[in-house]
Motif scaffolding. Sequence first.
Motif, mmCIF file in Angstrom:
data_model
loop_
_atom_site.group_PDB
_atom_site.id
_atom_site.type_symbol
_atom_site.label_atom_id
_atom_site.label_comp_id
_atom_site.label_asym_id
_atom_site.label_seq_id
_atom_site.Cartn_x
_atom_site.Cartn_y
_atom_site.Cartn_z
ATOM 1 N N ALA A 297 0.839 -1.208 0.000
ATOM 2 C CA ALA A 297 0.000 0.000 0.000
ATOM 3 C C ALA A 297 0.871 1.253 0.000
ATOM 4 N N ALA A 298 1.924 1.244 0.814
ATOM 5 C CA ALA A 298 2.800 2.417 0.883
ATOM 6 C C ALA A 298 3.548 2.622 -0.428
ATOM 7 N N ILE A 299 4.089 1.541 -0.978
ATOM 8 C CA ILE A 299 4.833 1.642 -2.245
ATOM 9 C C ILE A 299 3.922 2.147 -3.359
ATOM 10 N N ASP A 300 2.751 1.548 -3.489
ATOM 11 C CA ASP A 300 1.835 1.931 -4.564
ATOM 12 C C ASP A 300 1.406 3.385 -4.447
ATOM 13 N N THR A 301 1.152 3.822 -3.224
ATOM 14 C CA THR A 301 0.682 5.193 -3.019
ATOM 15 C C THR A 301 1.756 6.206 -3.373
ATOM 16 N N ILE A 302 2.980 5.966 -2.902
ATOM 17 C CA ILE A 302 4.068 6.898 -3.205
ATOM 18 C C ILE A 302 4.358 6.921 -4.704
ATOM 19 N N LYS A 303 4.343 5.767 -5.336
ATOM 20 C CA LYS A 303 4.584 5.730 -6.779
ATOM 21 C C LYS A 303 3.544 6.546 -7.538
ATOM 22 N N SER A 304 2.278 6.401 -7.177
ATOM 23 C CA SER A 304 1.222 7.134 -7.886
ATOM 24 C C SER A 304 1.386 8.637 -7.716
ATOM 25 N N CYS A 305 1.819 9.075 -6.534
ATOM 26 C CA CYS A 305 2.044 10.507 -6.303
ATOM 27 C C CYS A 305 3.246 11.015 -7.096
ATOM 28 N N LEU A 306 4.336 10.248 -7.051
ATOM 29 C CA LEU A 306 5.556 10.671 -7.728
ATOM 30 C C LEU A 306 5.419 10.646 -9.250
ATOM 31 N N GLU A 307 4.552 9.803 -9.758
ATOM 32 C CA GLU A 307 4.349 9.757 -11.203
ATOM 33 C C GLU A 307 3.651 11.015 -11.722
ATOM 34 N N LEU A 308 2.848 11.664 -10.888
ATOM 35 C CA LEU A 308 2.128 12.872 -11.284
ATOM 36 C C LEU A 308 2.891 14.156 -10.961
ATOM 37 N N ALA A 309 3.658 14.134 -9.883
ATOM 38 C CA ALA A 309 4.236 15.366 -9.348
ATOM 39 C C ALA A 309 5.106 16.144 -10.340
ATOM 40 N N PRO A 310 6.019 15.505 -11.102
ATOM 41 C CA PRO A 310 6.887 16.300 -11.982
ATOM 42 C C PRO A 310 6.118 17.154 -12.992
ATOM 43 N N SER A 311 5.068 16.613 -13.574
ATOM 44 C CA SER A 311 4.300 17.382 -14.561
ATOM 45 C C SER A 311 3.591 18.562 -13.910
ATOM 46 N N ILE A 312 3.126 18.377 -12.675
ATOM 47 C CA ILE A 312 2.497 19.495 -11.965
ATOM 48 C C ILE A 312 3.516 20.607 -11.763
ATOM 49 N N VAL A 313 4.728 20.242 -11.364
ATOM 50 C CA VAL A 313 5.784 21.235 -11.120
ATOM 51 C C VAL A 313 6.148 21.971 -12.407
ATOM 52 N N ILE A 314 6.340 21.232 -13.476
ATOM 53 C CA ILE A 314 6.784 21.828 -14.734
ATOM 54 C C ILE A 314 5.736 22.768 -15.304
ATOM 55 N N ASN A 315 4.464 22.423 -15.180
ATOM 56 C CA ASN A 315 3.396 23.171 -15.855
ATOM 57 C C ASN A 315 2.761 24.275 -15.022
ATOM 58 N N ALA A 316 3.119 24.380 -13.740
ATOM 59 C CA ALA A 316 2.566 25.449 -12.912
ATOM 60 C C ALA A 316 3.164 26.792 -13.331
ATOM 61 N N LYS A 317 2.342 27.851 -13.259
ATOM 62 C CA LYS A 317 2.795 29.182 -13.636
ATOM 63 C C LYS A 317 2.719 30.122 -12.433
ATOM 64 N N LEU A 318 3.809 30.837 -12.189
ATOM 65 C CA LEU A 318 3.809 31.856 -11.144
ATOM 66 C C LEU A 318 3.182 33.139 -11.685
ATOM 67 N N ASN A 319 2.353 33.747 -10.879
ATOM 68 C CA ASN A 319 1.694 34.999 -11.262
ATOM 69 C C ASN A 319 2.622 36.158 -10.916
ATOM 70 N N ARG A 320 3.553 36.436 -11.821
ATOM 71 C CA ARG A 320 4.660 37.325 -11.552
ATOM 72 C C ARG A 320 4.211 38.742 -11.193
ATOM 73 N N ASP A 321 3.251 39.273 -11.926
ATOM 74 C CA ASP A 321 2.835 40.656 -11.670
ATOM 75 C C ASP A 321 2.222 40.796 -10.285
ATOM 76 N N LYS A 322 1.407 39.815 -9.913
ATOM 77 C CA LYS A 322 0.766 39.883 -8.598
ATOM 78 C C LYS A 322 1.791 39.739 -7.484
ATOM 79 N N ILE A 323 2.745 38.840 -7.668
ATOM 80 C CA ILE A 323 3.798 38.667 -6.668
ATOM 81 C C ILE A 323 4.607 39.953 -6.528
ATOM 82 N N ALA A 324 5.002 40.529 -7.667
ATOM 83 C CA ALA A 324 5.829 41.740 -7.644
ATOM 84 C C ALA A 324 5.092 42.917 -7.017
ATOM 85 N N SER A 325 3.782 42.987 -7.234
ATOM 86 C CA SER A 325 3.012 44.127 -6.710
ATOM 87 C C SER A 325 2.949 44.141 -5.193
ATOM 88 N N ARG A 326 3.199 42.996 -4.563
ATOM 89 C CA ARG A 326 3.097 42.913 -3.103
ATOM 90 C C ARG A 326 4.395 42.486 -2.439
#
Length: 459
Positions: A330-359
């Motif tokens: 159960a532990a192995i399967d769960t971690i694998k399923s999370c790690l298989e998705l995580a890299p794409s989430i990281v790569i495709n996320a966008k920082l809202n630069r203007d909003k961050i800079a404004s504050r």
Amino acid sequence: MAGKAWGGRFSEPTNEQVELFTESISFDARLAAVDVKGSQAHARMLAEVGLISKEEADQIQTALDEILIEIQQGKIEFSPSLEDIHMHIESALIARLGDVGRKLHTGRSRNDQVSTDIKLYVRDEIDHLDKLLQQLQRAFVSRDDDLDLILPGYTHLQRAQPVNAVHYWLAYTEKFQRDRERLADCRRRLNFSPLGAAALAGTTLPIDRDQTAKDLGFTAPAANSLDISSDRDYLAELVSSLSLIAIHLSSWAEEWILWCTTEFGFMTLSDAYTTGSSIMPQKKNPDVLELIRGKSARVIAASQQLFVLMKGLPLAYNRDLQEDKLAAFAAIDTIKSCLELAPSIVINAKLNRDKIASRIDDGFLDATALMEYLILRQVPMRTGHEIVGNLVALCESKNCRLKDLSLEEFQKTAPQIDNDVYDVLGAENAVSALRSFGSGGHDSVRHQLKLWQDRLAEN
């Protein structure tokens, strides 16, 4: 009882409910490939020491290959009466080869056999998990376009000091590196062969445990047959390591979930990794991150399950240990399923630069830089801390930032302050002033990023 490998001394058939209660084939079928691998190594060794002939060993190895293919193709029907994957494979072998098949179990027990199988399985899974963690590290390191961006760093979820955005990504890269190292340590400790320890005391037969250990890629045979039968330390250690991976993933998910809120507004996730609401048409929910955070509970629970399972067992093998696989899988399967998705989430996320800079200059992120400016002018640290606290209070009363104060206002509180104070005020200047090894300053972060780029390119 003729169908049971252990049925010779029994005169009554096993109760059907007992068969259902004691079976493990419903979850240990995944061990088929490693069970065949271990059995083939055992057969080769038996032939080398003269307990079976070379021809018999060849027949066994060929038949085991055929049985594994049939299992993988779903052609072998599993039955609770045969208990586990080991007995299913042995039963199929005997059905094919008769007495030759009956010779395979010479010099071993299911106790050392199952431990060998689990170690082989876990060793492969650790290697796979390491690759998945490395892919996640590469995803964070690939965000080098964020080098020109400053983010607020937090303690207690309160704005604290500004840092280069890549400093955040490298923080998680470091955490996942420690996870990889823990898995490598676990792999090194588990890599001693149980095979040939038999039930608990070893065997009188002239087996060669060194040969099977080498054949299966183990460092050496495990040294104490009594310990081998009861040892599940390696599973507890593995799942503990997986629990820390789960905690790191959960912490990352929690942070990005917050960053995606309107209140923070730092980040927008890809539509491919979010979902909507059945009633509120405007919603874009970070469900994948929420489930990564939620699934961490399964892994942590599996760790506790193993500890409780093991805590009261006497030497050597006890049937309780059948339950170890449920927690580990159960532990192995769960971690694998999370790690298989995580890299794409990281790569495709966008920082809202203007909003961050404004504050970015909200929250007095430069207060510590101002205090350290005073320290460099021979003001004792605690005195400088108090001076800057008073200046922050002044700014709050005037609803302004530190860099908005006049030099005259600074000098009323601290005569040591000169016009160059404005070189360390504001988030950009405060980050540029950071210089210690491992800090969130631009130069330090670029240096660390290059080290990680080179390190990950080598593997």
